[in-house]
Structures are given as structure tokens and as C-alpha cells.
Design an enzyme around this catalytic site. Structure first.
Site, mmCIF file in Angstrom:
data_model
loop_
_atom_site.group_PDB
_atom_site.id
_atom_site.type_symbol
_atom_site.label_atom_id
_atom_site.label_comp_id
_atom_site.label_asym_id
_atom_site.label_seq_id
_atom_site.Cartn_x
_atom_site.Cartn_y
_atom_site.Cartn_z
ATOM 1 N N HIS A 128 0.826 -1.202 0.000
ATOM 2 C CA HIS A 128 0.000 0.000 0.000
ATOM 3 C C HIS A 128 0.866 1.260 0.000
ATOM 4 C CE1 HIS A 128 1.000 -0.584 4.243
ATOM 5 N NE2 HIS A 128 0.689 0.683 4.462
ATOM 6 N N ASP A 177 0.456 4.991 1.818
ATOM 7 C CA ASP A 177 -0.290 5.426 2.998
ATOM 8 C C ASP A 177 -1.424 6.394 2.663
ATOM 9 O OD1 ASP A 177 1.085 3.944 4.902
ATOM 10 O OD2 ASP A 177 2.619 5.486 5.194
ATOM 11 N N HIS A 228 4.718 0.181 0.223
ATOM 12 C CA HIS A 228 5.514 -0.594 1.171
ATOM 13 C C HIS A 228 4.692 -1.724 1.764
ATOM 14 C CE1 HIS A 228 3.675 2.721 3.482
ATOM 15 N NE2 HIS A 228 3.657 1.892 4.513
ATOM 16 N N ARG A 273 5.295 6.467 13.597
ATOM 17 C CA ARG A 273 5.272 7.081 12.269
ATOM 18 C C ARG A 273 4.728 8.498 12.347
ATOM 19 N NH1 ARG A 273 1.072 4.697 8.178
ATOM 20 N NH2 ARG A 273 -0.186 6.466 8.838
#
Length: 308
Positions: free
Chosen positions: A100, A102, A256, A272
């Protein structure tokens, strides 16, 4: 091994299409403008960059560093229970083991993410990134022309997780419920033009619901055709985490995958912080359009100078 230097910043290239390790930098909010510029340039060129031995870095320091690269978003459009400044990527709440980019279900897709290792399993738990620019460039010209004209609907209500985990634990169930608590759907070009480099990149991943104007079977067939280009090993780089590691990736040019190859008794947690991005624009100049959901509370829209 290819090595380039900019002042005290050393860039060690990890692959032809994607990935570099950055040396000679102590991350934080006090970096010089020259170091920040070198990091930006490395990110534009290599799509994902890695820093070792950043053991000094705290959540506050990670946030202050992020501010040098852009405007941090709130942690997530819907998930508000996993952090105030950063989003906890915590295996106790689920595992994002699917390719995907983000937050593509909103119009203002984040431009970059900064991920810091906090707790790691004793084995496994690495992350793989893929260059969506290299994927587009590898397409034969007829497929490039086809992709250039396609648009796709992205949504945060997806079923890939259910197919991968038939009996999630209560924390994972609660996380997914929160993730889907407000419905978002956005129509994006399948090929977006990178606002800084001018490169063309495939904009796909597991939030895609369907390709616009096609039947379900047609949509699935073309999605798989283009998505398989993204995940070709030649277009990827894999990072084996150690404590003190930080990764930064260009969310406009990558997908990723967090590899789920460690047992449930092992704990993996990273923090994150994402940076506000622009609204994607297709090859024909048409921007993404919102179908459902307002992301104003999540992020500002990054104002980016015209691509070179």
C-alpha cells in the site's frame, strides 16, 4: 556500492531503482539547512532512505525533525487512539502486511513518512518498499498510455485484512473498527505526476476499490497487471530493522509492505509521523476528486512548486 557526499552527509546507494543509506547525520530539530537539503535531495532520488544509530531520538525529536521537512499531519484521519504526535505502528493492534501507499483514501495523500523503531521482534519484522516510478517506467509504451488515462476509487473500507486474518484478536478488531469509523472515498489518477521531480508514478495499492468505468472483472485484471509491476523484486528494497533505525519514504513514489514473519508472542512497534502532501494530478492535468469524506482535520494541503 555507490557513495555520494554532500558536506558531511554521505549517501550510500542500495539499489538501482530505490533505496539509500544516509550516514553522517544525527537526526533532530537542529539540523543545518544544508543537511536538510541533502536529505530532501536523497529522498527525491532514492525514494526511501535509512538512518542507523539514531538512539538519541525521542518522539518529540522525531516530530521536530519532521517539521524541517514539511508540515506534520495529525497521526491519522480516523485512528485517534494510537498517538497524539505520531501513529503507533503496533503489532498488538494488527499487521499491515499488504502492499500500500499510505492514506490514499483521502484527497491530500501524505508526501512522506518518517518511521522510527521502538520495539522489535527477535527475528523477522522487516519492511519492503517498492518504487512506483520504476514500475511505471518498466511498462511497455502501450500499457503506459493505458494507465495514463485510468482513474481509480480508493477507500478505507477494504477487505484484504479480513481475508488474511480470519480470527483477529480484540485489539485488532477494535483498531479496524476505528480505522473504518468514518468512510472516505477518493478518485485518483492511476498515474500521478510527482510535484517535485516531474516523474510519473503508479498510484495503486490495497486501498483501491475499483478502476473507474470498468466492470469488476476488468478492474481486477488491470489492477493486478499494474500492481505486479510495482512489486517486482527489481523495483524493491528490503530493510532489516535494528533499534535506533529511522526510515523516510516518499509516499508519492512508493508502496511498502510490513513483512509478517514473526510469531504472535513477539512485539513490533514503530512510531510514524507523516508530512502533508498535495492533491495528486494526472498526466492530463486533472486532479484527484473527493467522493466522500472531508480530510481538513487530518492535514493541510501542501503547496508545492511546479515540477521541474
Amino acid at each position: 556500492m555507490s557513495v555520494a557526499q554532500a558536506g558531511t552527509v554521505t549517501v550510500v546507494k542500495l539499489g538501482t531503482h530505490i533505496g539509500a543509506r544516509i550516514e553522517g547525520v544525527r537526526l533532530g530539530g537542529d539540523l543545518t539547512p544544508e543537511a536538510v537539503a541533502a536529505i530532501r535531495a536523497a529522498l527525491n532520488e532514492h525514494k526511501v532512505i535509512f538512518f542507523r544509530d539514531q538512539h538519541h531520538l525521542t518522539e518529540d525529536g522525531q516530530y521536530e525533525f519532521a517539521q524541517l521537512l514539511g508540515s506534520p499531519t495529525t497521526p491519522h484521519p480516523t485512528v485517534t487512539s494510537a498517538g497524539v504526535k505520531s501513529l503507533a505502528i503496533d503489532s498488538h493492534r494488527g499487521r499491515a502486511n499488504s502492499w500500500h501507499t499510505d492514506v490514499t483514501f483521502v484527497d491530500r495523500i501524505p508526501k512522506a513518512s518518517i518511521l522510527r523503531a521502538v520495539s522489535l521482534p527477535s527475528y523477522g519484522g522487516s519492511t519492503t518498499w517498492a518504487s512506483t516510478v520504476a514500475a511505471y517506467n518498466s511498462l511497455p509504451e502501450p500499457l503506459q498510455r493505458l494507465a495514463d488515462g485510468l482513474r481509480a476509487r480508493h477507500t478505507n473500507q477494504y477487505d484484504y485484512a479480513a481475508a488474511q486474518d480470519d480470527s483477529p484478536n480484540e485489539k485488532a478488531k477494535a483498531y479496524r473498527t476505528e480505522f473504518e469509523s468514518t468512510y472516505y472515498e477518493t478518485e485518483h489518477p492511476v498515474v500521478r505526476v510527482h510535484p517535485e521531480t516531474g516523474e510519473r508514478a503508479l498510484l495503486l495499492g490495497h486501498f483501491v476499490k475499483k478502476l473507474v468505468g470498468l466492470t469488476g472483472n476488468e478492474s481486477h485484471a488491470l489492477f493486478r497487471l499494474f500492481q505486479e509491476r510495482v512489486t517486482r523484486l527489481e523495483n524493491t528494497t528490503r530493510w532489516n530493522w535494528s533499534l535506533g533505525d529511522v526510515a523516510i519514504w516518499d509516499n508519492r513514489a512508493t508502496q511498502h509492505y510490513a513483512i509478517d514473519d514473526y510469531d504472535g508472542s513477539e512485539h513490533r512497534k514503530l512510531t510514524r509521523i507523516t508530512l502533508a502532501g498535495d492533491i495528486p494530478v494526472g498526466v492530463d492535468g486533472t486532479p484527484s476528486t473527493v467522493i466522500t469524506g472531508n480530510a481538513d482535520h487530518y492535514s493541510v494541503v501542501d503547496e508545492v512548486a511546479d515540477a521541474a
